[in-house]
Design a protein around this motif. Structure first.
Motif, PDB file in Angstrom:
ATOM      1  N   ASP A 148     -48.665   7.021  22.407  1.00 47.49           N
ATOM      2  CA  ASP A 148     -49.849   6.347  22.949  1.00 47.49           C
ATOM      3  C   ASP A 148     -49.444   5.583  24.196  1.00 47.49           C
ATOM      4  OD1 ASP A 148     -51.716   7.049  20.835  1.00 47.49           O
ATOM      5  OD2 ASP A 148     -50.600   5.649  19.569  1.00 47.49           O
ATOM      6  N   LEU A 149     -50.381   5.428  25.126  1.00 44.00           N
ATOM      7  CA  LEU A 149     -50.122   4.709  26.365  1.00 44.00           C
ATOM      8  C   LEU A 149     -50.496   3.239  26.193  1.00 44.00           C
ATOM      9  CD1 LEU A 149     -49.186   4.864  29.321  1.00 44.00           C
ATOM     10  CD2 LEU A 149     -51.552   5.447  29.941  1.00 44.00           C
ATOM     11  N   TYR A 150     -49.569   2.361  26.571  1.00 39.47           N
ATOM     12  CA  TYR A 150     -49.771   0.915  26.467  1.00 39.47           C
ATOM     13  C   TYR A 150     -49.720   0.272  27.847  1.00 39.47           C
ATOM     14  CZ  TYR A 150     -49.225   1.066  21.423  1.00 39.47           C
ATOM     15  OH  TYR A 150     -49.404   1.313  20.088  1.00 39.47           O
ATOM     16  N   ALA A 151     -50.436  -0.838  27.961  1.00 36.95           N
ATOM     17  CA  ALA A 151     -50.408  -1.682  29.150  1.00 36.95           C
ATOM     18  C   ALA A 151     -49.638  -2.946  28.786  1.00 36.95           C
ATOM     19  CB  ALA A 151     -51.835  -2.049  29.563  1.00 36.95           C
ATOM     20  N   VAL A 152     -48.788  -3.398  29.703  1.00 36.39           N
ATOM     21  CA  VAL A 152     -48.000  -4.610  29.463  1.00 36.39           C
ATOM     22  C   VAL A 152     -48.107  -5.498  30.701  1.00 36.39           C
ATOM     23  CG1 VAL A 152     -45.715  -5.542  28.940  1.00 36.39           C
ATOM     24  CG2 VAL A 152     -46.371  -3.294  28.043  1.00 36.39           C
ATOM     25  N   ILE A 153     -48.321  -6.780  30.490  1.00 34.64           N
ATOM     26  CA  ILE A 153     -48.311  -7.764  31.577  1.00 34.64           C
ATOM     27  C   ILE A 153     -47.247  -8.803  31.243  1.00 34.64           C
ATOM     28  CG2 ILE A 153     -49.582  -9.598  32.779  1.00 34.64           C
ATOM     29  CD1 ILE A 153     -50.847  -7.020  33.472  1.00 34.64           C
ATOM     30  N   GLN A 154     -46.401  -9.130  32.228  1.00 34.53           N
ATOM     31  CA  GLN A 154     -45.409 -10.184  32.072  1.00 34.53           C
ATOM     32  C   GLN A 154     -45.498 -11.103  33.285  1.00 34.53           C
ATOM     33  OE1 GLN A 154     -42.408  -6.973  31.650  1.00 34.53           O
ATOM     34  NE2 GLN A 154     -41.436  -8.420  30.230  1.00 34.53           N
ATOM     35  N   VAL A 155     -45.545 -12.414  33.038  1.00 35.75           N
ATOM     36  CA  VAL A 155     -45.623 -13.403  34.109  1.00 35.75           C
ATOM     37  C   VAL A 155     -44.274 -14.092  34.231  1.00 35.75           C
ATOM     38  CG1 VAL A 155     -46.750 -15.514  34.903  1.00 35.75           C
ATOM     39  CG2 VAL A 155     -48.086 -13.752  33.720  1.00 35.75           C
ATOM     40  N   PHE A 156     -43.696 -14.023  35.417  1.00 30.28           N
ATOM     41  CA  PHE A 156     -42.388 -14.630  35.661  1.00 30.28           C
ATOM     42  C   PHE A 156     -42.485 -15.924  36.457  1.00 30.28           C
ATOM     43  CE2 PHE A 156     -41.643 -10.207  34.721  1.00 30.28           C
ATOM     44  CZ  PHE A 156     -40.611 -10.285  33.812  1.00 30.28           C
ATOM     45  N   THR A 157     -43.680 -16.329  36.812  1.00 31.76           N
ATOM     46  CA  THR A 157     -43.902 -17.578  37.520  1.00 31.76           C
ATOM     47  C   THR A 157     -43.792 -18.733  36.521  1.00 31.76           C
ATOM     48  OG1 THR A 157     -45.466 -16.446  38.975  1.00 31.76           O
ATOM     49  CG2 THR A 157     -45.533 -18.848  38.972  1.00 31.76           C
ATOM     50  N   GLN A 158     -42.974 -19.715  36.844  1.00 27.46           N
ATOM     51  CA  GLN A 158     -42.829 -20.870  35.958  1.00 27.46           C
ATOM     52  C   GLN A 158     -44.138 -21.652  35.877  1.00 27.46           C
ATOM     53  OE1 GLN A 158     -39.533 -23.308  37.100  1.00 27.46           O
ATOM     54  NE2 GLN A 158     -38.032 -21.766  36.565  1.00 27.46           N
ATOM     55  N   ASP A 159     -44.363 -22.232  34.737  1.00 27.76           N
ATOM     56  CA  ASP A 159     -45.523 -23.107  34.503  1.00 27.76           C
ATOM     57  C   ASP A 159     -46.863 -22.389  34.686  1.00 27.76           C
ATOM     58  OD1 ASP A 159     -43.737 -25.229  34.030  1.00 27.76           O
ATOM     59  OD2 ASP A 159     -43.676 -25.710  36.163  1.00 27.76           O
ATOM     60  N   ARG A 160     -46.891 -21.093  34.446  1.00 29.08           N
ATOM     61  CA  ARG A 160     -48.151 -20.331  34.519  1.00 29.08           C
ATOM     62  C   ARG A 160     -48.372 -19.660  33.168  1.00 29.08           C
ATOM     63  NH1 ARG A 160     -51.013 -21.319  39.329  1.00 29.08           N
ATOM     64  NH2 ARG A 160     -49.407 -22.018  40.757  1.00 29.08           N
ATOM     65  N   SER A 161     -48.922 -20.401  32.244  1.00 31.26           N
ATOM     66  CA  SER A 161     -49.163 -19.902  30.902  1.00 31.26           C
ATOM     67  C   SER A 161     -50.593 -20.239  30.500  1.00 31.26           C
ATOM     68  CB  SER A 161     -48.170 -20.558  29.927  1.00 31.26           C
ATOM     69  OG  SER A 161     -48.411 -20.127  28.624  1.00 31.26           O
ATOM     70  N   ASP A 162     -51.369 -19.210  30.164  1.00 31.22           N
ATOM     71  CA  ASP A 162     -52.764 -19.410  29.800  1.00 31.22           C
ATOM     72  C   ASP A 162     -53.202 -18.258  28.888  1.00 31.22           C
ATOM     73  OD1 ASP A 162     -55.549 -19.613  29.653  1.00 31.22           O
ATOM     74  OD2 ASP A 162     -55.738 -20.281  31.728  1.00 31.22           O
ATOM     75  N   PRO A 163     -53.155 -18.461  27.557  1.00 33.42           N
ATOM     76  CA  PRO A 163     -53.497 -17.371  26.639  1.00 33.42           C
ATOM     77  C   PRO A 163     -54.903 -16.800  26.836  1.00 33.42           C
ATOM     78  CG  PRO A 163     -52.450 -19.173  25.448  1.00 33.42           C
ATOM     79  CD  PRO A 163     -52.713 -19.658  26.844  1.00 33.42           C
ATOM     80  N   LYS A 164     -55.888 -17.648  27.107  1.00 33.76           N
ATOM     81  CA  LYS A 164     -57.263 -17.144  27.296  1.00 33.76           C
ATOM     82  C   LYS A 164     -57.361 -16.276  28.546  1.00 33.76           C
ATOM     83  CE  LYS A 164     -59.625 -20.862  24.862  1.00 33.76           C
ATOM     84  NZ  LYS A 164     -60.547 -21.990  24.953  1.00 33.76           N
TER      85      LYS A 164
END
Length: 183
Positions: A148-164
């Motif tokens: 199956d094909l999956y999409a993945v997002i990873q944020v490497f910027t510090q202090d940028r966290s927002d689950p919503k």
């Protein structure tokens, strides 16, 4: 005569010290200018060709002067889109094939930035503050009949966290993949 020469050397040394201090201050000011929170660039409207509303990506990008995006294919089953600000990796969006028995949470275990997340009720999405995984609904490939094909997002910027905001981003990115030629 030697006193005059010494005095001249002292004045030259003081002038050089002042110029060095001024140059150091200018460099420090320039280096810190992106810390003001100002984005001097336009947020991309796509992730390496996949249309995406800029306001979905914006919360995860840092201040800076320029933004660029480039794609790589580290292996035959993975395509990455790296978004960099001022030459530093900020966000990575990945399309990757995984085995049929997987779900978004088990795929997330293989990626950095997805710790401590939550799964959607249907297990198609798994999202944390700075990383997420989405399973495409209907993407198939004759080359990969058991995957199956999956999409993945990873944020490497510090202090940028927002689950919503991450939940909205991974949902939109997954849908963009579903509507693309990758599906």
């Amino acid at each position: 005569m030697s006193f005059l020469r010494l005095n001249k050397h002292v004045r030259l040394a003081k002038a050089a010290a002042c110029l060095s201090a001024a140059a150091a201050l200018a460099v420090a000011t320039t280096a810190c200018s992106s810390d003001t929170g100002e984005k001097k660039y336009s947020v991309p409207k796509s992730l390496c060709g996949l249309a995406l509303a800029p306001e979905l990506l914006d919360p995860f990008l840092p201040a800076g002067g320029s933004v660029s995006a480039g794609s790589t294919t580290p292996n035959s089953g993975t395509k990455r889109c790296d978004v960099s600000v001022d030459g530093k990796l900020a966000v990575r969006a990945t399309q990757t094939w995984w085995g049929d028995g997987e779900n978004a949470a088990t795929v997330a275990a293989g990626y950095d930035k997805t710790d401590g997340g939550a799964a959607s009720d249907d297990d198609r999405f798994y999202y944390a503050g700075s990383g997420a995984v989405g399973k495409t609904a209907s993407c198939t490939s004759p080359k990969r009949p058991d995957q199956d094909l999956y999409a993945v997002i990873q944020v490497f910027t510090q202090d940028r966290s927002d689950p919503k905001a991450m939940k909205k981003l991974i949902t939109a990115y997954t849908k963009a993949i579903e509507q693309s030629s990758a599906c």
